[in-house]
Motif scaffolding. Structure first.
Motif, PDB file in Angstrom:
ATOM      1  N   VAL A  47       0.890  -1.039   0.068  1.00 53.28           N
ATOM      2  CA  VAL A  47      -0.075  -0.117   0.068  1.00 53.28           C
ATOM      3  C   VAL A  47       0.869   1.169   0.118  1.00 53.28           C
ATOM      4  CG1 VAL A  47      -1.369   1.235   1.266  1.00 53.28           C
ATOM      5  CG2 VAL A  47      -1.858  -1.374   1.203  1.00 53.28           C
ATOM      6  N   LEU A  48       1.987   1.145   0.866  1.00 60.55           N
ATOM      7  CA  LEU A  48       2.716   2.509   0.782  1.00 60.55           C
ATOM      8  C   LEU A  48       3.409   2.534  -0.580  1.00 60.55           C
ATOM      9  CD1 LEU A  48       3.893   4.325   2.822  1.00 60.55           C
ATOM     10  CD2 LEU A  48       5.987   2.782   3.418  1.00 60.55           C
ATOM     11  N   ILE A  49       3.754   1.551  -1.443  1.00 58.99           N
ATOM     12  CA  ILE A  49       4.503   1.615  -2.521  1.00 58.99           C
ATOM     13  C   ILE A  49       3.420   2.215  -3.534  1.00 58.99           C
ATOM     14  CG2 ILE A  49       5.224   0.450  -4.776  1.00 58.99           C
ATOM     15  CD1 ILE A  49       6.689  -1.540  -2.806  1.00 58.99           C
ATOM     16  N   VAL A  50       2.294   1.830  -3.604  1.00 59.70           N
ATOM     17  CA  VAL A  50       1.204   2.349  -4.355  1.00 59.70           C
ATOM     18  C   VAL A  50       0.912   4.019  -3.891  1.00 59.70           C
ATOM     19  CG1 VAL A  50      -1.235   2.550  -4.790  1.00 59.70           C
ATOM     20  CG2 VAL A  50      -0.092   0.227  -4.891  1.00 59.70           C
ATOM     21  N   ILE A  51       0.980   4.134  -2.533  1.00 66.02           N
ATOM     22  CA  ILE A  51       0.711   5.702  -2.452  1.00 66.02           C
ATOM     23  C   ILE A  51       1.972   6.537  -2.867  1.00 66.02           C
ATOM     24  CG2 ILE A  51       0.840   7.182  -0.181  1.00 66.02           C
ATOM     25  CD1 ILE A  51      -0.938   5.043   1.093  1.00 66.02           C
ATOM     26  N   ALA A  52       3.109   5.999  -2.446  1.00 64.34           N
ATOM     27  CA  ALA A  52       4.407   6.540  -3.120  1.00 64.34           C
ATOM     28  C   ALA A  52       4.111   6.757  -4.626  1.00 64.34           C
ATOM     29  CB  ALA A  52       5.573   5.873  -2.662  1.00 64.34           C
ATOM     30  N   ALA A  53       3.961   6.138  -5.588  1.00 63.03           N
ATOM     31  CA  ALA A  53       3.722   5.951  -6.950  1.00 63.03           C
ATOM     32  C   ALA A  53       2.891   7.007  -7.392  1.00 63.03           C
ATOM     33  CB  ALA A  53       3.309   4.585  -7.472  1.00 63.03           C
ATOM     34  N   VAL A  54       1.636   7.082  -6.253  1.00 63.10           N
ATOM     35  CA  VAL A  54       0.746   8.002  -6.779  1.00 63.10           C
ATOM     36  C   VAL A  54       1.294   9.546  -6.564  1.00 63.10           C
ATOM     37  CG1 VAL A  54      -1.821   8.689  -6.317  1.00 63.10           C
ATOM     38  CG2 VAL A  54      -1.155   6.615  -6.745  1.00 63.10           C
ATOM     39  N   THR A  55       1.745   9.743  -5.426  1.00 63.18           N
ATOM     40  CA  THR A  55       2.042  10.926  -4.818  1.00 63.18           C
ATOM     41  C   THR A  55       3.702  11.199  -5.270  1.00 63.18           C
ATOM     42  OG1 THR A  55       2.744  10.213  -2.833  1.00 63.18           O
ATOM     43  CG2 THR A  55       0.527  11.099  -3.138  1.00 63.18           C
ATOM     44  N   ILE A  56       4.370  10.741  -5.965  1.00 59.91           N
ATOM     45  CA  ILE A  56       5.701  11.043  -6.432  1.00 59.91           C
ATOM     46  C   ILE A  56       5.914  12.273  -6.950  1.00 59.91           C
ATOM     47  CG2 ILE A  56       5.832   9.916  -8.729  1.00 59.91           C
ATOM     48  CD1 ILE A  56       8.441   9.551  -6.121  1.00 59.91           C
ATOM     49  N   GLY A  57       5.170  12.765  -7.577  1.00 61.06           N
ATOM     50  CA  GLY A  57       5.118  14.510  -8.208  1.00 61.06           C
ATOM     51  C   GLY A  57       5.229  15.329  -7.203  1.00 61.06           C
ATOM     52  N   ASP A  58       4.349  15.049  -6.075  1.00 61.21           N
ATOM     53  CA  ASP A  58       4.292  16.005  -4.990  1.00 61.21           C
ATOM     54  C   ASP A  58       5.712  15.960  -4.053  1.00 61.21           C
ATOM     55  OD1 ASP A  58       1.859  16.728  -5.767  1.00 61.21           O
ATOM     56  OD2 ASP A  58       0.745  15.130  -4.529  1.00 61.21           O
ATOM     57  N   LEU A  59       6.431  15.153  -4.028  1.00 61.62           N
ATOM     58  CA  LEU A  59       7.462  14.720  -3.075  1.00 61.62           C
ATOM     59  C   LEU A  59       8.868  15.496  -3.567  1.00 61.62           C
ATOM     60  CD1 LEU A  59       7.359  10.890  -2.510  1.00 61.62           C
ATOM     61  CD2 LEU A  59       6.592  13.017  -1.025  1.00 61.62           C
ATOM     62  N   ASP A  60       8.790  16.179  -4.620  1.00 60.17           N
ATOM     63  CA  ASP A  60       9.881  16.942  -5.214  1.00 60.17           C
ATOM     64  C   ASP A  60      11.094  16.174  -5.124  1.00 60.17           C
ATOM     65  OD1 ASP A  60       8.331  19.104  -6.242  1.00 60.17           O
ATOM     66  OD2 ASP A  60       8.490  20.070  -4.217  1.00 60.17           O
ATOM     67  N   LEU A  61      11.261  14.806  -5.538  1.00 56.72           N
ATOM     68  CA  LEU A  61      12.429  14.161  -5.515  1.00 56.72           C
ATOM     69  C   LEU A  61      13.337  14.321  -6.908  1.00 56.72           C
ATOM     70  CD1 LEU A  61      11.040  11.143  -3.645  1.00 56.72           C
ATOM     71  CD2 LEU A  61      12.289  12.897  -2.664  1.00 56.72           C
ATOM     72  N   ALA A  62      14.413  14.066  -6.936  1.00 59.28           N
ATOM     73  CA  ALA A  62      15.398  14.209  -7.941  1.00 59.28           C
ATOM     74  C   ALA A  62      14.952  12.371  -8.447  1.00 59.28           C
ATOM     75  CB  ALA A  62      16.644  14.206  -7.873  1.00 59.28           C
ATOM     76  N   ALA A  63      15.374  12.133  -9.748  1.00 61.58           N
ATOM     77  CA  ALA A  63      15.403  10.910 -10.274  1.00 61.58           C
ATOM     78  C   ALA A  63      16.075   9.908  -9.539  1.00 61.58           C
ATOM     79  CB  ALA A  63      15.785  11.069 -11.650  1.00 61.58           C
ATOM     80  N   ALA A  64      17.309  10.019  -9.101  1.00 57.67           N
ATOM     81  CA  ALA A  64      17.969   9.276  -8.278  1.00 57.67           C
ATOM     82  C   ALA A  64      17.368   9.013  -6.723  1.00 57.67           C
ATOM     83  CB  ALA A  64      19.533   9.456  -8.192  1.00 57.67           C
ATOM     84  N   GLU A  65      16.920   9.919  -6.069  1.00 57.31           N
ATOM     85  CA  GLU A  65      16.077   9.785  -4.988  1.00 57.31           C
ATOM     86  C   GLU A  65      15.032   8.971  -5.058  1.00 57.31           C
ATOM     87  OE1 GLU A  65      15.700  13.987  -4.011  1.00 57.31           O
ATOM     88  OE2 GLU A  65      17.600  13.979  -3.023  1.00 57.31           O
ATOM     89  N   ALA A  66      14.005   9.171  -6.259  1.00 63.09           N
ATOM     90  CA  ALA A  66      12.881   8.216  -6.543  1.00 63.09           C
ATOM     91  C   ALA A  66      13.396   6.764  -6.503  1.00 63.09           C
ATOM     92  CB  ALA A  66      12.020   8.800  -7.781  1.00 63.09           C
ATOM     93  N   ILE A  67      14.370   6.625  -7.331  1.00 63.26           N
ATOM     94  CA  ILE A  67      14.827   5.261  -7.521  1.00 63.26           C
ATOM     95  C   ILE A  67      15.082   4.693  -6.320  1.00 63.26           C
ATOM     96  CG2 ILE A  67      16.454   4.129  -8.448  1.00 63.26           C
ATOM     97  CD1 ILE A  67      16.442   5.999 -11.045  1.00 63.26           C
ATOM     98  N   THR A  68      15.820   5.360  -5.642  1.00 60.61           N
ATOM     99  CA  THR A  68      16.451   5.003  -4.181  1.00 60.61           C
ATOM    100  C   THR A  68      15.112   4.671  -3.395  1.00 60.61           C
ATOM    101  OG1 THR A  68      18.330   6.329  -4.361  1.00 60.61           O
ATOM    102  CG2 THR A  68      17.782   5.384  -2.010  1.00 60.61           C
ATOM    103  N   LEU A  69      14.178   5.632  -3.340  1.00 62.50           N
ATOM    104  CA  LEU A  69      13.059   5.278  -2.468  1.00 62.50           C
ATOM    105  C   LEU A  69      12.247   3.967  -2.962  1.00 62.50           C
ATOM    106  CD1 LEU A  69      10.773   6.171  -0.443  1.00 62.50           C
ATOM    107  CD2 LEU A  69       9.776   7.455  -2.483  1.00 62.50           C
ATOM    108  N   PHE A  70      12.038   3.677  -4.088  1.00 61.97           N
ATOM    109  CA  PHE A  70      11.144   2.591  -4.700  1.00 61.97           C
ATOM    110  C   PHE A  70      12.069   1.532  -4.234  1.00 61.97           C
ATOM    111  CE2 PHE A  70       8.621   5.674  -6.728  1.00 61.97           C
ATOM    112  CZ  PHE A  70       7.560   5.372  -6.083  1.00 61.97           C
ATOM    113  N   GLY A  71      13.509   1.516  -4.627  1.00 61.71           N
ATOM    114  CA  GLY A  71      14.490   0.300  -4.373  1.00 61.71           C
ATOM    115  C   GLY A  71      14.441  -0.089  -2.812  1.00 61.71           C
ATOM    116  N   TYR A  72      14.205   1.039  -1.762  1.00 57.07           N
ATOM    117  CA  TYR A  72      14.063   0.550  -0.533  1.00 57.07           C
ATOM    118  C   TYR A  72      12.692   0.080  -0.092  1.00 57.07           C
ATOM    119  CZ  TYR A  72      18.534   2.716   1.219  1.00 57.07           C
ATOM    120  OH  TYR A  72      19.734   2.748   1.719  1.00 57.07           O
TER     121      TYR A  72
END
Length: 89
Positions: A47-72
């Motif tokens: 559920v957290l992965i789905v929420i993160a995928a939906v709200t990834i635009g609101d988090l203002d993350l760089a591409a490397a940070e987003a990849i790290t987040l989803f990797g973890y």
């Protein structure tokens, strides 16, 4: 990520770790209750992965940070089933 879900998952994971340590101390093999608890934690991470995928635009993350987040998050999702299967071996 903020909100109650990450905190609930952290607490549930810590309780799960204490439970597993109890199983190890008593030299018991994992049972269906322990597997169900692990599945519940995995469902929360999913559920957290789905929420993160939906709200990834609101988090203002760089591409490397987003990849790290989803990797973890993906690693956390995969570790519990692999650990459970390994404990049965």
């Amino acid at each position: 990520m903020s909100g109650p879900l990450p905190l609930v998952l952290i607490v549930a994971s810590l309780v799960f770790a204490v439970l597993v340590l109890g199983y190890v101390a008593l030299n018991r093999t994992p049972d269906w209750g322990l597997l169900g608890f692990a599945a519940l934690i995995d469902a929360g991470v999913l559920v957290l992965i789905v929420i993160a995928a939906v709200t990834i635009g609101d988090l203002d993350l760089a591409a490397a940070e987003a990849i790290t987040l989803f990797g973890y998050l993906a690693a956390g999702l995969a570790i519990l089933p692999f650990g459970f299967a390994w404990s049965l071996a």
